[in-house]
Each structure stands twice: as structure tokens, then as C-alpha cells.
Design a protein around this motif. Structure first.
Motif, PDB file in Angstrom:
ATOM      1  N   UNK A 222       0.812  -1.219   0.000  1.00 31.87           N
ATOM      2  CA  UNK A 222       0.000   0.000   0.000  1.00 31.87           C
ATOM      3  C   UNK A 222       0.847   1.272   0.000  1.00 31.87           C
ATOM      4  N   UNK A 223       2.169   1.144   0.165  1.00 36.02           N
ATOM      5  CA  UNK A 223       3.051   2.312   0.058  1.00 36.02           C
ATOM      6  C   UNK A 223       3.578   2.501  -1.356  1.00 36.02           C
ATOM      7  N   UNK A 224       3.315   1.571  -2.259  1.00 36.11           N
ATOM      8  CA  UNK A 224       3.801   1.708  -3.639  1.00 36.11           C
ATOM      9  C   UNK A 224       2.993   2.802  -4.349  1.00 36.11           C
ATOM     10  N   UNK A 225       3.659   3.658  -5.163  1.00 37.13           N
ATOM     11  CA  UNK A 225       2.927   4.749  -5.836  1.00 37.13           C
ATOM     12  C   UNK A 225       1.814   4.255  -6.746  1.00 37.13           C
ATOM     13  N   UNK A 226       2.003   3.101  -7.383  1.00 37.44           N
ATOM     14  CA  UNK A 226       0.969   2.593  -8.282  1.00 37.44           C
ATOM     15  C   UNK A 226      -0.238   2.039  -7.530  1.00 37.44           C
ATOM     16  N   UNK A 227      -0.072   1.813  -6.237  1.00 39.13           N
ATOM     17  CA  UNK A 227      -1.161   1.269  -5.433  1.00 39.13           C
ATOM     18  C   UNK A 227      -1.885   2.344  -4.624  1.00 39.13           C
ATOM     19  N   UNK A 228      -1.583   3.607  -4.872  1.00 39.61           N
ATOM     20  CA  UNK A 228      -2.179   4.697  -4.119  1.00 39.61           C
ATOM     21  C   UNK A 228      -3.084   5.537  -5.022  1.00 39.61           C
ATOM     22  N   UNK A 229      -4.109   6.116  -4.398  1.00 43.22           N
ATOM     23  CA  UNK A 229      -5.106   6.920  -5.111  1.00 43.22           C
ATOM     24  C   UNK A 229      -4.908   8.385  -4.723  1.00 43.22           C
ATOM     25  N   UNK A 230      -4.780   9.280  -5.707  1.00 40.09           N
ATOM     26  CA  UNK A 230      -4.574  10.700  -5.366  1.00 40.09           C
ATOM     27  C   UNK A 230      -5.841  11.334  -4.794  1.00 40.09           C
ATOM     28  N   UNK A 231      -5.612  12.274  -3.905  1.00 42.75           N
ATOM     29  CA  UNK A 231      -6.707  13.056  -3.319  1.00 42.75           C
ATOM     30  C   UNK A 231      -6.777  14.388  -4.069  1.00 42.75           C
ATOM     31  N   UNK A 232      -7.847  14.599  -4.818  1.00 42.42           N
ATOM     32  CA  UNK A 232      -8.003  15.785  -5.666  1.00 42.42           C
ATOM     33  C   UNK A 232      -8.894  16.805  -4.958  1.00 42.42           C
ATOM     34  N   UNK A 233      -8.492  18.056  -5.032  1.00 42.62           N
ATOM     35  CA  UNK A 233      -9.312  19.137  -4.483  1.00 42.62           C
ATOM     36  C   UNK A 233      -9.427  20.283  -5.485  1.00 42.62           C
ATOM     37  N   UNK A 248      -7.906  21.906 -10.620  1.00 45.97           N
ATOM     38  CA  UNK A 248      -7.788  20.690  -9.790  1.00 45.97           C
ATOM     39  C   UNK A 248      -6.339  20.512  -9.358  1.00 45.97           C
ATOM     40  N   UNK A 249      -6.177  20.180  -8.087  1.00 43.33           N
ATOM     41  CA  UNK A 249      -4.825  20.011  -7.541  1.00 43.33           C
ATOM     42  C   UNK A 249      -4.777  18.708  -6.726  1.00 43.33           C
ATOM     43  N   UNK A 250      -3.659  17.979  -6.858  1.00 41.66           N
ATOM     44  CA  UNK A 250      -3.475  16.728  -6.089  1.00 41.66           C
ATOM     45  C   UNK A 250      -2.934  17.081  -4.705  1.00 41.66           C
ATOM     46  N   UNK A 251      -3.777  16.934  -3.721  1.00 41.28           N
ATOM     47  CA  UNK A 251      -3.403  17.309  -2.364  1.00 41.28           C
ATOM     48  C   UNK A 251      -2.517  16.257  -1.703  1.00 41.28           C
ATOM     49  N   UNK A 252      -2.862  15.015  -1.844  1.00 44.81           N
ATOM     50  CA  UNK A 252      -2.122  13.920  -1.215  1.00 44.81           C
ATOM     51  C   UNK A 252      -2.512  12.624  -1.908  1.00 44.81           C
TER      52      UNK A 252
END
Length: 519
Positions: A222-233, A248-252
């Protein structure tokens, strides 16, 4: 009068004769309290019989005579200690001349032939090696076996009596008044804590290992970048023309939602498993004190704490730092020690080698400080515009990497004096690390060899029952006679005459009876 002061001791079929005053030299021992009222006293032969090792007793009796206890080299060490305990003596009274033989490996000594042939010399050397190996330090062996008993490496299923004694209701077991919970609790404990006790326990063990592996794999993936979902605001941007633009900006980034459900399933099993083991454990306090159980409790609790923090403390600044404590879940790998005897032996090897490892760390720290200081000043002797050693703390990192033979290459000496110091640092690191390694390897080989030897022992060993002495006042059973033969009185008197060395008198035996002998 002299015969009244002597006593005859028959030990293992060998008769010893000494004075009664000799046995009084060491009070509070078995031989100093001999009376004719004892069950092992034979009034006919006027001797005391002991069914013990006759070879060890020769040294015991010599201890009463001379006050010096010597160790017989033809018996095993634990047997000698057991015999001394039976006679009421202390093994610490062994003479200094025999103490090394008693506590250290046996040294074979014999007279070699004056002109030995090569074949005889080879055979003699092999015999010495075999005897030295056979008479190893028995005290170290006893300590090793005690450690293995604490590790609980046995894979055979304990009996119902052993389980009842372990859980503390052996009285109800022998009386046959076991309740439903008393019958179920040991089975539940064996099912979840002893993977080799039954086929069902092996299935439970496989399930537990599966969830441990899945949990660790999920924690890492779950720490791999391909396994993470961006938080958009959405961000409102005011331009120079007094217009408003939405962007739109990727917050985390957060882990994929699937990992949350996987961890929920895994931690549900871990919670059920640890609560079941806690309820069925024979000793709750000892169960909670175990290091593996403490890690399991903290790792399971960290999952629920993490859920609460994400729900109530996600708006706090630097809340992501709290996720660092979830790294304790990786410590669940130590739970695999319950399913692998090799891991238990490896951990015990490090415990037994704690002194050597401490000595290794001490010499490493000493060498790191010395060579870090040397390389710092060595690089400043000559003109060195690309000096990497601007301080001694930076030199500590270089010395650690060099002495452990890692060598990242991020720092390197540039001057000839610095290179010379670097060469000495590398050589000192190799020697320092290589010295305690044989001790650690020897400890591991010792534990592993004893474990393999224990695995080859028979599971069911013959129980040695104590000898029941005939209570005084109860007549002994009369043996049945098959056909004509001599009377009991004739047999007893014949033995007395033979022991006394007197000539036989067949005519006198004909009118002799047991009643006459008793009278």
C-alpha cells in the motif's frame, strides 16, 4: 568386640565392610543414619542392601574413609550427581584434582606403546577423539536441554494427564469429575497454540501463517505509488483580469480502498485468535508477559487506533506522522516462531551469544571512534580541496560503513595518509567481525544438534516405578513349591554357610526349619 563395630554394605551385589564410626564422620547423610529397623537391613546376613551403582559407591565410601571425594571417569556426569544426591552428599566437595575432569570434557590418558606402529597410532588417536567427544561437558549439555525444554520444541501430542497437570486440575482428572469447560479448555489451547498437536491444529496454524503473510504484504504494497489513489481538491484561482478560474490540484495520496478491507479481514482473525488463546491459556499472567503475545496485542491494537485517528484526527496538522506507529504491525513476523523450530533456535542462539555480541559492538564502537578521528586529521594534513570529512561525526559514518565492509562510496579519503588509515580501518573491521562469529556458529550448531537428537528419541519411554517395600508386620507371601525340594530353612541356612565360608553339613540341615531359624 571388633565385629560389633563393623557394618557390611551390599551395594549392587558387591559387599563392602567398614567401621560404624567411619560412617559417622559425615553426619546428616544416608549412611550415617543406618539402623537395623530399616527395610533394607537383612538380619540373616547381617548386612544392608542398596540397589545402587557399585562403582560410584566405591568413591563414596572412600570419601567417608579419607575425607576426599574423587570423580570416577568411567561413569556419566549426571549419573554421578544422581548417586551423590541419593547418598546425601554434595557434588561441590569434589577434589580439585578431579574438578576439571568433572566439569570439563574428559581427557583420555593411557600409556602408548613404546614402539607403536602407524596403524596403532592412528587407532589410538581415533579412540582418544571418540572418548573426548563421548565425555563432553555434561553440565553444558544439561543447560542446553533445559533451554530446549523451555523453547517447547516437541512436536508430539501431550497426554491427557500432562494437559490436566499443566492446567492445574489434575485432582479432578484423577477423580473423573471434569466439567465441560475443563475438557474443552485444553483442546482449545492445543488447537490455537500448539500447531503440531493435531491435524486441526495444523490447519489453524496454516490459516494463521496465511493471514500474517497477507497482512505484511498488504502493509508493504500500500506504500507503492501505483497502489495509491490521489486526493483531488478544487482550487479557486483569481487572475489579474479579476476573473475566477477553477483548477484541480493533487493534495495527497491515500492507499487504495481494497487494502483497508484486507486489513479488516486479517485483523478480525488476529483479534479472534489472540482472545481465544488468552481465554484458553493455562496461566493468564505468563501469557501476557510473553514477548510474542505483547507484539501481537500492540499490533492488533494499533490497527483500531489507526482507524480512530483517521476518523477524528485527520484534520490535524502532521497527522500522517501518527501512521509511523503502524510499523509495529511488521513485527508480527515474530509470530512465525510458534510454527518454526528453526526460528526459535536462531533467536535462542543470539540470546546465548549476548556476551560475544556485546563484545563485538564494543570493539566496533572503539574502532569507529579511533578511525573517524584519524581520518579527519589525516585528510587535513595535505591540501585537499575535495575533502569529504568536514567533521568527526561525518567520519563516524564513514568508519562504520568501512568496518562493516559495506562501503557505500559516498565518502572516501583523497590523501595518501587518509588512504592508509582507510586500509587499516577495513582490515580492523574484518578481524573484529570475524572473531565472535565462530562462537555464534558453535552455539547454533549445539542447539540444532541437540534438537535433532531429541527428535530421534522415542516418544514413549518406559516409566521406572519406585520399589514398594514390605510394611513391617505384614507376613511375606509364601512361594509355591513345585514338586519335592529342600525346605525354606535349608535354603537360608545353606546361603548363610556359603557366605560365612564354613563347610557344608547336610545331615544338620535335615532337622532344620524356618521356625528354628526365627527363634
Amino acid at each position: 568386640m571388633d565385629a560389633e563395630n563393623r557394618v557390611v554394605l551390599n551395594v549392587g551385589g558387591i559387599r563392602h565392610e567398614t567401621y560404624k564410626a567411619t560412617l559417622k564422620k559425615i553426619p546428616a547423610t544416608r549412611l550415617s543414619r543406618l539402623t537395623e529397623a530399616l527395610a533394607n537391613y537383612d538380619p540373616i546376613l547381617n548386612e544392608y542392601f542398596f540397589d545402587r551403582h557399585p562403582g560410584v559407591f566405591a568413591q563414596v565410601l572412600n570419601y567417608y574413609r579419607t575425607g576426599k571425594l574423587h570423580y570416577p571417569t568411567d561413569v556419566c556426569g549426571p549419573l554421578f550427581e544422581e548417586e551423590l544426591e541419593y547418598w546425601g552428599l554434595d557434588s561441590n566437595q569434589v577434589e580439585p584434582c578431579c574438578w576439571m575432569t568433572y566439569t570439563a570434557p574428559f581427557v583420555f590418558s593411557s600409556v602408548r606403546p613404546v614402539t607403536p606402529t602407524p596403524a596403532c597410532a592412528v587407532l589410538h588417536t581415533l579412540a582418544e577423539l571418540c572418548i573426548v567427544c563421548a565425555h563432553s561437558n555434561h553440565r553444558d549439555t544439561q543447560e542446553t536441554l533445559a533451554v530446549l525444554d523451555r523453547l517447547d520444541l516437541d512436536t508430539d501430542k501431550p497426554s491427557d494427564e500432562e494437559m490436566a497437570r499443566k492446567f492445574g486440575f489434575e485432582d479432578d482428572y484423577f477423580s473423573g469429575n471434569l466439567s465441560w469447560w475443563q475438557k474443552t479448555k485444553p483442546k482449545l489451547w492445543s488447537l490455537f497454540d500448539e500447531p503440531y498437536s493435531s491435524q486441526a491444529a495444523k490447519v489453524i496454524g496454516v490459516i494463521s501463517v496465511f493471514f500474517i503473510c497477507v497482512s505484511i504484504l498488504s502493509f508493504c504494497l500500500k506504500t507503492h505509488p501505483d497502489m495509491r489513489v490521489p486526493v483531488i481538491q478544487n482550487i479557486t484561482v483569481h487572475t489579474a483580469e479579476n476573473t475566477t478560474v477553477w483548477t484541480l490540484d493533487k493534495k495527497a495520496t491515500n492507499a487504495h480502498e481494497a487494502f483497508f478491507y484486507i486489513e479488516c479481514v486479517c485483523n478480525t482473525w488476529f483479534t479472534f485468535e489472540i482472545l481465544t488463546r488468552l481465554i484458553a491459556s493455562p496461566h493468564k499472567f505468563m501469557f501476557l508477559r510473553a514477548s510474542v503475545n505483547m507484539i501481537d496485542f500492540i499490533a492488533t491494537l494499533s490497527f483500531y487506533v489507526d482507524i480512530l485517528l483517521q476518523k477524528f484526527a485527520s484534520h490535524l496538522e502532521n497527522a500522517d506522522i501518527l501512521e509511523f506507529f503502524s510499523i509495529i504491525r511488521i513485527m508480527r513476523l515474530f509470530k512465525l516462531t510458534r510454527h518454526s523450530s528453526g526460528l526459535k533456535i536462531l533467536i535462542q542462539t543470539f540470546r546465548a551469544s549476548a556476551k560475544e555480541l556485546t563484545l563485538l559492538v564494543f570493539f566496533l564502537v572503539l574502532g569507529i571512534v579511533i578511525f573517524a578521528s584519524l581520518v579527519y586529521y589525516a585528510e587535513r594534513i595535505q591540501a585537499n580541496p575535495h575533502n569529504d570529512f568536514n567533521s568527526i561525526p561525518l567520519g563516524l559514518w564513514w568508519a562504520l560503513v568501512t568496518m562493516t565492509t559495506v562501503g557505500y562510496g559516498d565518502m572516501a579519503p583523497k590523501t595518501y595518509v587518509g588512504m592508509f588509515v582507510g586500509a587499516l580501518c577495513a582490515l580492523a573491521g574484518v578481524l573484529t567481525i570475524a572473531l565472535p562469529v565462530p562462537v555464534i556458529v558453535s552455539n547454533f550448531a549445539m542447539y540444532y544438534s541437540h534438537t535433532q537428537a531429541r527428535a530421534k528419541l522415542p516418544k514413549k519411554r518406559r516409566r521406572v516405578l519406585p520399589v514398594e517395600h514390605i510394611r513391617p508386620g505384614v507376613p511375606a507371601p509364601t512361594p509355591k513349591r513345585c514338586g519335592p525340594g529342600p525346605k525354606m530353612g535349608e535354603l537360608i541356612l545353606s546361603q548363610v554357610i556359603v557366605r560365612a565360608g564354613l563347610p557344608r553339613a547336610p545331615a544338620a540341615l535335615k532337622s532344620f526349619s524356618v521356625a528354628d531359624l526365627v527363634l
